[in-house]
Scaffold this active site. Structure first.
Site, PDB file in Angstrom:
ATOM      1  N   HIS A 128      26.384  70.638  44.879  1.00 26.16           N
ATOM      2  CA  HIS A 128      24.914  70.798  44.599  1.00 26.16           C
ATOM      3  C   HIS A 128      24.400  71.925  45.594  1.00 26.16           C
ATOM      4  O   HIS A 128      23.101  72.053  45.319  1.00 26.16           O
ATOM      5  CB  HIS A 128      24.272  69.444  44.781  1.00 26.16           C
ATOM      6  CG  HIS A 128      24.404  68.486  43.402  1.00 26.16           C
ATOM      7  ND1 HIS A 128      23.433  68.639  42.450  1.00 26.16           N
ATOM      8  CD2 HIS A 128      25.452  67.661  43.407  1.00 26.16           C
ATOM      9  CE1 HIS A 128      23.927  67.982  41.530  1.00 26.16           C
ATOM     10  NE2 HIS A 128      25.191  67.230  42.083  1.00 26.16           N
ATOM     11  N   LYS A 142       7.977  70.935  44.161  1.00 22.50           N
ATOM     12  CA  LYS A 142       9.374  70.464  44.670  1.00 22.50           C
ATOM     13  C   LYS A 142       9.368  70.226  45.941  1.00 22.50           C
ATOM     14  O   LYS A 142       8.393  70.292  46.804  1.00 22.50           O
ATOM     15  CB  LYS A 142      10.362  71.887  44.593  1.00 22.50           C
ATOM     16  CG  LYS A 142       9.522  73.337  45.022  1.00 22.50           C
ATOM     17  CD  LYS A 142      10.232  74.514  44.636  1.00 22.50           C
ATOM     18  CE  LYS A 142       9.978  74.992  43.343  1.00 22.50           C
ATOM     19  NZ  LYS A 142      11.422  75.147  42.558  1.00 22.50           N
ATOM     20  N   ARG A 143      10.534  70.132  46.422  1.00 20.30           N
ATOM     21  CA  ARG A 143      10.523  69.498  47.827  1.00 20.30           C
ATOM     22  C   ARG A 143      10.094  70.643  48.701  1.00 20.30           C
ATOM     23  O   ARG A 143      10.600  71.880  48.424  1.00 20.30           O
ATOM     24  CB  ARG A 143      12.011  69.154  48.177  1.00 20.30           C
ATOM     25  CG  ARG A 143      12.538  67.293  47.792  1.00 20.30           C
ATOM     26  CD  ARG A 143      11.432  66.472  48.523  1.00 20.30           C
ATOM     27  NE  ARG A 143      11.697  66.206  49.916  1.00 20.30           N
ATOM     28  CZ  ARG A 143      12.469  65.016  50.042  1.00 20.30           C
ATOM     29  NH1 ARG A 143      12.671  64.348  49.372  1.00 20.30           N
ATOM     30  NH2 ARG A 143      12.587  64.939  51.708  1.00 20.30           N
ATOM     31  N   LYS A 185      13.260  77.008  49.767  1.00 23.61           N
ATOM     32  CA  LYS A 185      12.144  77.348  48.565  1.00 23.61           C
ATOM     33  C   LYS A 185      11.129  78.386  48.533  1.00 23.61           C
ATOM     34  O   LYS A 185      10.216  78.356  47.723  1.00 23.61           O
ATOM     35  CB  LYS A 185      11.939  75.809  48.063  1.00 23.61           C
ATOM     36  CG  LYS A 185      13.139  75.015  47.625  1.00 23.61           C
ATOM     37  CD  LYS A 185      12.589  73.571  47.435  1.00 23.61           C
ATOM     38  CE  LYS A 185      13.748  72.692  47.196  1.00 23.61           C
ATOM     39  NZ  LYS A 185      14.325  72.916  45.677  1.00 23.61           N
ATOM     40  N   THR A 245      15.905  72.488  38.309  1.00 21.91           N
ATOM     41  CA  THR A 245      15.836  71.890  37.007  1.00 21.91           C
ATOM     42  C   THR A 245      14.108  71.739  36.702  1.00 21.91           C
ATOM     43  O   THR A 245      14.049  71.780  35.428  1.00 21.91           O
ATOM     44  CB  THR A 245      16.423  70.452  37.101  1.00 21.91           C
ATOM     45  OG1 THR A 245      15.738  69.581  38.293  1.00 21.91           O
ATOM     46  CG2 THR A 245      17.879  70.251  36.842  1.00 21.91           C
ATOM     47  N   LYS A 277      12.103  72.518  32.939  1.00 20.47           N
ATOM     48  CA  LYS A 277      10.712  71.404  32.423  1.00 20.47           C
ATOM     49  C   LYS A 277       9.689  72.409  32.146  1.00 20.47           C
ATOM     50  O   LYS A 277       8.959  72.103  31.046  1.00 20.47           O
ATOM     51  CB  LYS A 277      10.597  70.366  33.615  1.00 20.47           C
ATOM     52  CG  LYS A 277      11.784  69.460  33.619  1.00 20.47           C
ATOM     53  CD  LYS A 277      11.635  68.598  35.209  1.00 20.47           C
ATOM     54  CE  LYS A 277      12.911  67.852  35.312  1.00 20.47           C
ATOM     55  NZ  LYS A 277      12.899  67.090  36.561  1.00 20.47           N
TER      56      LYS A 277
END
Length: 838
Positions: A374, A565-566, A571, A673, A677
């Site tokens: 992952h 998101k986290r 990110k 993911t 969405k």
């Protein structure tokens, strides 16, 4: 409430037949009176929720028993999905959707004078995950049931899931998630399947084999949760283990007179399933975590072997004894390296207990296990210290040494004299502290290794696992992630599901590739209008929610620009912050220009020990305090930090989004993911060529996403050359201004140097090169603002994105795992419902 549901929504939400409704009301009242305590004659909202949950659960039980009976009789190959996280969210509405009960329940609730949404809000999220990895496992369970696979999810029943996030004076504060406080109507304890799990002790080598002795025992108590497929009468099982101390715990050991303390010490054993480790993409080498990893693996393997032995025979006396056919009946998928101990544990059981020769045991293990990687971030890779292993799992360490010796013999024979390669490929890392590299263990012990998006799988083969790929290229595969369209479209966005169903029928819910048919409607005025109208309704509903919670007036005609998101440096929430500050500065400089209004929402949890991530949250809230209270800006820019982002908040926010921010440095986000969405729910994506964004651009057309920034090759070239942040800082005036404002305390007047650390990181040790993509990101955001001013063109791009999102169903992902890794065939057949016995 049932009455106000327009008649046209009946198809997607199930039929509200008179009989259905009347039965539901009868059962609801039966449960309510059964649930109500005698000395309470007034029911609370929670009583009503539990009565409804039990009523809906009744519709699962018969199907659940029948499904398991069906597997028992047919004896198919079973799939075991092992994961330390299952981020399930709420079960009530999802169960109603999958059983086609939603309309009937709405109508029954309405006739009983209850508000369905109020009742649904009483349910606690099952937050047994951190983010992507745990939510993927939940989507996979839904797809495996919907595709009729004999599959089981195995994990830990954490007493406390991911913490609840409170924002206090702009800072994240964690609160324990006591999700089981009022009980969980969706689980069933199965004490008859309790299993012992051993720790510590020592090994004895005898002529007839190895014994692991003087161990401490913890009992694993299973709790089963039903997993309903979509309208196919299949109900699979998620089995989560809870830790229990055995009755004799500590009482038999030299503990004369310490009876009270011995009983209190039972907590030590039971702490194993107490709490989820709250780290996302970060390895914390704590003993309790290793205990959790072995606990789930040891309990699950006992279950797998018990089921393998008795299947089809209907009695515990007649058993399968030929373990060479285990891979024909069992597939084990390891969700990241967290359950990697399944490999040495399976060998231990086969060699030490079932007395197989090593070669046979090894062959069976490799054919049975497969590993999903992952992440490529080095700080996320699990590398356990040898001495911890030696203490906690002495036998497993011996087995790992044996695996490694045989593995290195093979490497040496294939690459004679290449000592450096031997060192790189060893399962044991030498140097300072000797460690077990769990990813290497997984690759060597599995017949298939996969990444979770094409670009990620390519990076694995080219870099992190290059040596292993060269030696065993056949092992490496790609399985691009997906999401379940049941929860992430039908359930959270029924308005959109309905306008799609009116055009192409409702088969797309089972076969999302059918969304391609929407290409025919891209110029259809009525469809364009319907899609835009649903989005506007979703935005108004979410705006109401936000105004209640944050007391900020939201402009529903603004772009809803969302990054959820986290919180993590890779990110790049900081890149988003720089855009917000620059946009703010532009409005202030020219307040009379026609600026496209925006509401920027950023949400997500920071790991409690991750200081930089917590400072990023503080920066977002600080920027919001300034921007939201500036009268010159008005409603043209608002900044909101979405508190306590979780599955249930995602279900509200995603259908309301116009713009989806997917802006990680190319090569760092394995897949993502959330990106899928947003695409499915009618948002446009601004993003880098990273993770599944690459395939989204491929499916929808790159011109229909806002793609910007460095590609993986550019990042590599910049690494070679050396990334120098000040080069960008000195060359780009708007960037310099924004950074200077943060540094000087423009957003933190009471503590001017509050964000000095963030600025220092950005200027001197930013691994993720925020400044390098700033300029292109700003230009790209200008294109977003320009297109939003042309609603028809914007909505046409939205339709092209929805039409291109079919690939990203977890049904497609699971079909590929099934055929290409597990060797089972998915099926869309219905099995007979319990009431169809004739």
């Amino acid at each position: 409430m049932g009455v106000v549901v327009p008649q046209k929504q009946i198809s997607v939400r199930g039929l509200a037949g008179v009989d259905n409704v009347s039965d539901l009301k009868t059962n609801f009242n039966r449960h309510l009176h059964f649930t109500l305590v005698k000395d309470r004659n007034v029911a609370t909202k929670r009583d009503y929720y539990f009565a409804l949950a039990h009523t809906v659960r009744d519709h699962l039980v018969g199907r659940w028993i029948r499904t398991q009976q069906h597997y028992y009789e047919k004896d198919p190959k079973r799939v075991y999905y092992l994961s330390l996280e299952f981020y399930m969210g709420r079960a009530l509405q999802n169960t109603m959707v999958n059983l086609a009960l939603e309309n009937a329940c709405d109508e029954a609730a309405y006739q009983l004078g209850l508000d369905m949404e109020d009742l649904e809000d009483m349910e606690e999220d099952a937050g047994l995950g951190n983010g992507g990895l745990g939510r993927l496992a939940a989507c996979f369970l839904d797809s495996m049931a919907s595709l009729g696979l004999a599959a089981y999810g195995y994990g830990i029943r954490y007493e406390f899931g991911i913490f609840n996030q409170k924002i206090v004076s702009g800072w994240q504060v964690e609160e324990a998630d006591d999700w089981l406080r009022y009980g969980n109507p969706w689980e069933k304890a199965r004490p008859e399947y309790m299993r012992p799990v051993h720790f510590y002790g020592r090994t004895e080598h005898h002529p007839d084999g190895v014994k692991w002795v003087d161990t401490q025992v913890v009992l694993a108590l299973p709790y089963d949760t039903p997993v309903p497929g979509y309208r196919n009468n299949v109900v699979n099982t998620m089995r989560l283990w809870s830790a229990k101390a055995p009755c004799e715990f500590n009482l038999k050991d030299f503990n004369v007179g310490g009876y009270i303390q011995a009983v209190l010490d039972r907590n030590l054993a039971e702490n194993i399933s107490r709490v989820l480790y709250p780290n996302d993409n970060f390895f914390e080498g704590k003993e309790l975590r290793l205990k959790q990893e072995y606990f789930v693996v040891a309990a699950t393997l006992q279950d797998i072997i018990r089921r393998f032995k008795v299947s089809k025979f209907g009695s515990r006396e007649v058993v399968r004894t030929d373990f060479t056919c285990l891979p024909k009946k069992v597939a084990i998928q390891l969700n990241d390296t967290h359950p990697a101990l399944a490999i040495p544990e399976l060998i231990r059981v086969l060699v030490d207990e079932e007395k197989l020769p090593w070669e046979n045991a090894w062959d069976v293990t490799v054919k049975t296990c497969a590993y999903t990687n992952h992440t490529v971030l080095p700080e996320a890779l699990e590398r356990w210290p040898i001495d911890l292993f030696q203490t906690l799992l002495p036998r497993h360490l011996e087995i790992i040494y044996e695996i490694n010796q045989r593995h290195l013999e093979r490497v040496a024979s294939l690459y004679p004299g290449d000592m450096e390669r031997l060192q790189r490929m060893s399962l044991i890392e030498e140097g300072g502290m000797k460690r077990v590299n769990m990813a290497h263990l997984c690759i060597v012990g599995s017949h298939a290794v996969n990444g979770v998006a094409q670009i990620h799988s390519d990076i694995l083969k080219a870099t992190v696992f290059k040596d292993f790929y060269e030696m065993d290229p056949h092992k490496f595969q790609n399985k691009t992630n997906g999401i379940t369209p049941r929860r992430w479209l039908v359930m959270c966005n029924p308005g959109l599901a309905e306008v799609i169903a009116e055009r192409i029928g409702e088969d797309f819910i089972r076969d999302l590739s059918q969304l391609r048919k929407l290409h025919s409607f891209v110029d259809d005025d009525a469809f364009i209008r319907d899609v835009a109208k649903v989005k506007q309704e979703n935005k108004l509903k979410f705006a109401t929610h936000l105004e209640e919670q944050y007391k900020v007036k939201i402009n529903p005609n603004s772009i809803f620009d969302i990054q959820v998101k986290r919180i993590h440096e890779y990110k790049r929430q900081l890149l988003n912050c720089l855009h917000i500050i620059t946009y703010y500065n532009r409005i202030k400089k020219d307040p009379n220009k026609q600026w496209t209004p925006r509401t920027v929402m950023i949400g997500g949890k920071a790991a409690p020990g991750y200081h930089t991530a917590k400072m990023i949250i503080r920066l977002v809230t600080a920027i919001g305090e300034v921007v939201n209270n500036d009268p010159v800006v008005g409603d043209r820019l608002k900044v909101i930090f979405l508190e306590n982002y979780r599955v249930t908040l995602a279900e509200k926010a995603i259908p309301a989004a116009d713009l989806s921010e997917q802006i990680s440095t190319a090569g760092t986000e394995a897949s993502g993911t959330g990106n899928m969405k947003f695409m499915l729910n009618g948002a446009l994506t601004i993003g880098t060529m990273d993770g599944a964004n690459v395939e989204m651009a491929e499916e929808a057309g790159e011109e229909n996403l806002f793609i910007f920034g460095m590609r993986v090759e550019d990042v590599e070239a910049l690494d070679k050359k050396g990334y120098n942040a000040s080069e960008y800082y000195n060359r780009i005036p708007e960037l310099k201004l924004a950074v200077d404002q943060i540094a000087a305390g423009f957003f933190s007047t009471k503590q001017p140097d509050l964000f000095k650390g963030i600025v220092d990181m950005l200027m001197h040790h930013d691994r993720f090169k925020v400044f390098a993509d700033y300029e292109d990101y700003m230009k790209c955001q200008e294109k977003v603002s320009a297109l939003y001013k042309k609603p028809r063109e914007w909505t046409k791009k939205v339709i092209l994105n929805i039409a291109g999102s079919g690939k990203f169903s977890s049904d497609r992902t699971i079909s590929q795992y099934a055929r290409e890794i597990w060797g089972v065939e998915p099926s869309l057949e219905k099995i007979a419902a319990p009431d169809d016995l004739k």
